[in-house]
Design a protein around this motif. Structure first.
Motif, PDB file in Angstrom:
ATOM      1  N   PRO A  69      18.213  13.239   2.113  1.00 51.29           N
ATOM      2  CA  PRO A  69      17.818  13.694   0.881  1.00 51.29           C
ATOM      3  C   PRO A  69      16.254  13.461   0.483  1.00 51.29           C
ATOM      4  O   PRO A  69      15.542  12.572   1.187  1.00 51.29           O
ATOM      5  N   ARG A  70      15.580  14.285  -0.246  1.00 47.54           N
ATOM      6  CA  ARG A  70      14.157  14.021  -0.526  1.00 47.54           C
ATOM      7  C   ARG A  70      14.052  13.057  -1.578  1.00 47.54           C
ATOM      8  O   ARG A  70      14.644  13.090  -2.766  1.00 47.54           O
TER       9      ARG A  70
ATOM     10  N   LEU B  51       6.047   5.763 -10.883  1.00 47.75           N
ATOM     11  CA  LEU B  51       5.779   4.441 -11.568  1.00 47.75           C
ATOM     12  C   LEU B  51       5.757   4.767 -13.059  1.00 47.75           C
ATOM     13  O   LEU B  51       5.586   5.642 -13.675  1.00 47.75           O
ATOM     14  N   ILE B  52       6.821   3.874 -13.889  1.00 48.83           N
ATOM     15  CA  ILE B  52       6.890   4.010 -15.297  1.00 48.83           C
ATOM     16  C   ILE B  52       6.270   2.822 -16.098  1.00 48.83           C
ATOM     17  O   ILE B  52       6.045   1.654 -15.765  1.00 48.83           O
ATOM     18  N   ASN B  53       5.259   3.478 -17.207  1.00 48.05           N
ATOM     19  CA  ASN B  53       4.505   2.533 -17.747  1.00 48.05           C
ATOM     20  C   ASN B  53       3.736   1.655 -17.130  1.00 48.05           C
ATOM     21  O   ASN B  53       3.309   0.579 -17.522  1.00 48.05           O
ATOM     22  N   ASP B  54       3.011   1.977 -15.964  1.00 51.02           N
ATOM     23  CA  ASP B  54       2.107   1.377 -14.956  1.00 51.02           C
ATOM     24  C   ASP B  54       2.611   0.107 -14.277  1.00 51.02           C
ATOM     25  O   ASP B  54       1.890  -0.632 -13.881  1.00 51.02           O
ATOM     26  N   LYS B  55       3.817   0.034 -14.637  1.00 53.16           N
ATOM     27  CA  LYS B  55       4.231  -1.384 -13.989  1.00 53.16           C
ATOM     28  C   LYS B  55       5.934  -1.247 -13.336  1.00 53.16           C
ATOM     29  O   LYS B  55       6.100  -2.268 -12.387  1.00 53.16           O
ATOM     30  N   VAL B  56       6.651  -0.402 -13.781  1.00 47.83           N
ATOM     31  CA  VAL B  56       8.055  -0.280 -13.239  1.00 47.83           C
ATOM     32  C   VAL B  56       8.045   0.489 -11.886  1.00 47.83           C
ATOM     33  O   VAL B  56       7.877   1.875 -12.074  1.00 47.83           O
ATOM     34  N   ASP B  57       7.898   0.183 -10.632  1.00 48.06           N
ATOM     35  CA  ASP B  57       8.040   0.809  -9.467  1.00 48.06           C
ATOM     36  C   ASP B  57       9.311   1.294  -8.932  1.00 48.06           C
ATOM     37  O   ASP B  57       9.901   0.467  -8.696  1.00 48.06           O
ATOM     38  N   VAL B  58       9.724   2.505  -9.242  1.00 45.89           N
ATOM     39  CA  VAL B  58      10.805   3.249  -8.963  1.00 45.89           C
ATOM     40  C   VAL B  58      11.158   4.103  -7.908  1.00 45.89           C
ATOM     41  O   VAL B  58      10.031   4.768  -7.724  1.00 45.89           O
ATOM     42  N   SER B  59      11.982   4.305  -7.248  1.00 47.42           N
ATOM     43  CA  SER B  59      12.251   5.593  -6.553  1.00 47.42           C
ATOM     44  C   SER B  59      13.771   6.351  -6.655  1.00 47.42           C
ATOM     45  O   SER B  59      14.661   5.550  -7.146  1.00 47.42           O
ATOM     46  N   THR B  60      13.743   7.608  -6.371  1.00 45.75           N
ATOM     47  CA  THR B  60      15.236   8.143  -6.732  1.00 45.75           C
ATOM     48  C   THR B  60      15.314   9.207  -5.624  1.00 45.75           C
ATOM     49  O   THR B  60      14.398   9.815  -5.363  1.00 45.75           O
TER      50      THR B  60
ATOM     51  N   LEU C 211      15.753  12.981  -5.091  1.00 42.34           N
ATOM     52  CA  LEU C 211      15.520  14.127  -6.034  1.00 42.34           C
ATOM     53  C   LEU C 211      16.773  15.076  -6.361  1.00 42.34           C
ATOM     54  O   LEU C 211      16.642  16.104  -7.375  1.00 42.34           O
ATOM     55  N   SER C 212      17.778  14.848  -5.446  1.00 43.10           N
ATOM     56  CA  SER C 212      18.853  15.903  -5.846  1.00 43.10           C
ATOM     57  C   SER C 212      19.892  15.105  -6.693  1.00 43.10           C
ATOM     58  O   SER C 212      21.076  15.592  -6.981  1.00 43.10           O
ATOM     59  N   ASP C 213      19.467  13.926  -7.372  1.00 40.43           N
ATOM     60  CA  ASP C 213      20.627  13.007  -8.122  1.00 40.43           C
ATOM     61  C   ASP C 213      20.819  14.073  -9.244  1.00 40.43           C
ATOM     62  O   ASP C 213      19.969  14.973  -9.677  1.00 40.43           O
ATOM     63  N   LYS C 214      21.932  13.902 -10.001  1.00 40.73           N
ATOM     64  CA  LYS C 214      22.354  14.784 -11.222  1.00 40.73           C
ATOM     65  C   LYS C 214      22.013  14.369 -12.434  1.00 40.73           C
ATOM     66  O   LYS C 214      21.984  14.677 -13.434  1.00 40.73           O
ATOM     67  N   TYR C 215      21.463  13.098 -12.253  1.00 42.94           N
ATOM     68  CA  TYR C 215      20.994  12.262 -13.407  1.00 42.94           C
ATOM     69  C   TYR C 215      22.000  12.094 -14.756  1.00 42.94           C
ATOM     70  O   TYR C 215      21.871  12.703 -15.725  1.00 42.94           O
TER      71      TYR C 215
ATOM     72  N   TYR D  47      14.578  -0.073  -7.284  1.00 45.15           N
ATOM     73  CA  TYR D  47      13.499  -0.718  -8.183  1.00 45.15           C
ATOM     74  C   TYR D  47      12.774  -1.487  -6.662  1.00 45.15           C
ATOM     75  O   TYR D  47      13.298  -1.911  -5.943  1.00 45.15           O
ATOM     76  N   HIS D  48      11.248  -1.351  -6.680  1.00 39.34           N
ATOM     77  CA  HIS D  48      10.556  -1.958  -5.705  1.00 39.34           C
ATOM     78  C   HIS D  48       9.514  -2.888  -6.279  1.00 39.34           C
ATOM     79  O   HIS D  48       9.287  -3.039  -7.447  1.00 39.34           O
ATOM     80  N   ASN D  49       9.184  -3.723  -5.395  1.00 36.65           N
ATOM     81  CA  ASN D  49       8.039  -4.860  -5.766  1.00 36.65           C
ATOM     82  C   ASN D  49       8.506  -5.583  -6.935  1.00 36.65           C
ATOM     83  O   ASN D  49       7.597  -6.179  -7.855  1.00 36.65           O
ATOM     84  N   ASN D  50       9.519  -6.074  -7.033  1.00 35.76           N
ATOM     85  CA  ASN D  50      10.018  -7.116  -8.178  1.00 35.76           C
ATOM     86  C   ASN D  50      10.002  -6.385  -9.367  1.00 35.76           C
ATOM     87  O   ASN D  50       9.635  -7.245 -10.406  1.00 35.76           O
ATOM     88  N   SER D  51       9.859  -5.172  -9.574  1.00 38.56           N
ATOM     89  CA  SER D  51       9.754  -4.537 -10.902  1.00 38.56           C
ATOM     90  C   SER D  51      10.983  -5.049 -11.700  1.00 38.56           C
ATOM     91  O   SER D  51      12.143  -5.118 -11.287  1.00 38.56           O
ATOM     92  N   GLU D  52      10.530  -4.977 -13.053  1.00 40.84           N
ATOM     93  CA  GLU D  52      11.615  -5.175 -13.964  1.00 40.84           C
ATOM     94  C   GLU D  52      12.500  -4.110 -14.089  1.00 40.84           C
ATOM     95  O   GLU D  52      12.068  -2.747 -13.944  1.00 40.84           O
ATOM     96  N   MET D  53      13.803  -4.327 -14.753  1.00 39.77           N
ATOM     97  CA  MET D  53      14.518  -3.156 -14.488  1.00 39.77           C
ATOM     98  C   MET D  53      14.756  -2.416 -15.863  1.00 39.77           C
ATOM     99  O   MET D  53      14.236  -3.193 -16.981  1.00 39.77           O
ATOM    100  N   LEU D  54      14.744  -1.334 -16.036  1.00 33.03           N
ATOM    101  CA  LEU D  54      14.717  -0.412 -17.362  1.00 33.03           C
ATOM    102  C   LEU D  54      15.921  -0.934 -18.053  1.00 33.03           C
ATOM    103  O   LEU D  54      16.987  -1.128 -17.446  1.00 33.03           O
ATOM    104  N   LYS D  55      15.734  -0.980 -19.348  1.00 34.41           N
ATOM    105  CA  LYS D  55      17.042  -1.353 -20.165  1.00 34.41           C
ATOM    106  C   LYS D  55      17.566   0.009 -20.900  1.00 34.41           C
ATOM    107  O   LYS D  55      17.000   1.065 -21.356  1.00 34.41           O
TER     108      LYS D  55
END
Length: 140
Positions: free
Chosen positions: A78-79, A84-93, A95-99, A108-116
């Motif tokens: 997959p692609r 980056l969310i709010n300049d601090k949460v480093d994430v990837s997913t 692109l074919s995810d149905k969300y 989550y990357h680089n020990n980023s906090e998880m989204l609530k």
């Protein structure tokens, strides 16, 4: 005796080539510029907008999203998009995810906090309805 040495040498060469090939496939941390056709750019924008809408509707305090890099994808792969969310949460997913909030994949990357997750999701249907600031991949 000479024949055994030749067979051993050939076997070692095949093993070495196989090992190099396997290691070269593991470039998931390597960021590359991806050339996109006009059609792929349109599709990417739709996918980025769907992802941004999913995030703002289902997670708390999502105010800014910057789409940084995309992977090539390829045969059977997959692609992925890194953002980056709010300049601090480093994430990837993917692109074919149905969300779908019950079945989605965020890495989550680089020990980023998880989204609530929001206890009650919002129902925005358009990004223009939100206060979200989005920097798309092609705008960088």
């Amino acid at each position: 005796m000479k024949r055994k040495k030749i067979v051993l040498l050939i076997f070692t060469a095949f093993l070495g080539v196989g090992l190099l090939a396997a290691c070269s496939q593991q470039n998931h941390n390597k960021k590359e510029e991806v050339a996109l056709t006009a059609e792929e750019k349109k599709e990417l924008r739709k996918q980025e907008e769907a992802l941004a809408l999913f995030l703002v509707n289902n997670f708390e305090d999502v105010n800014k999203i910057e789409f940084k890099t995309i992977s090539k994808g390829g045969f059977g792969k997959p692609r992925f998009i890194d953002f980056l969310i709010n300049d601090k949460v480093d994430v990837s997913t993917d692109l074919s995810d149905k969300y779908d909030i019950e079945d989605y994949g965020l890495v989550y990357h680089n020990n980023s906090e998880m989204l609530k997750r929001k206890s009650i999701p919002t129902t925005f249907e358009n990004l223009s309805e939100t206060q979200l600031k989005v920097t798309y991949y092609e705008e960088k």
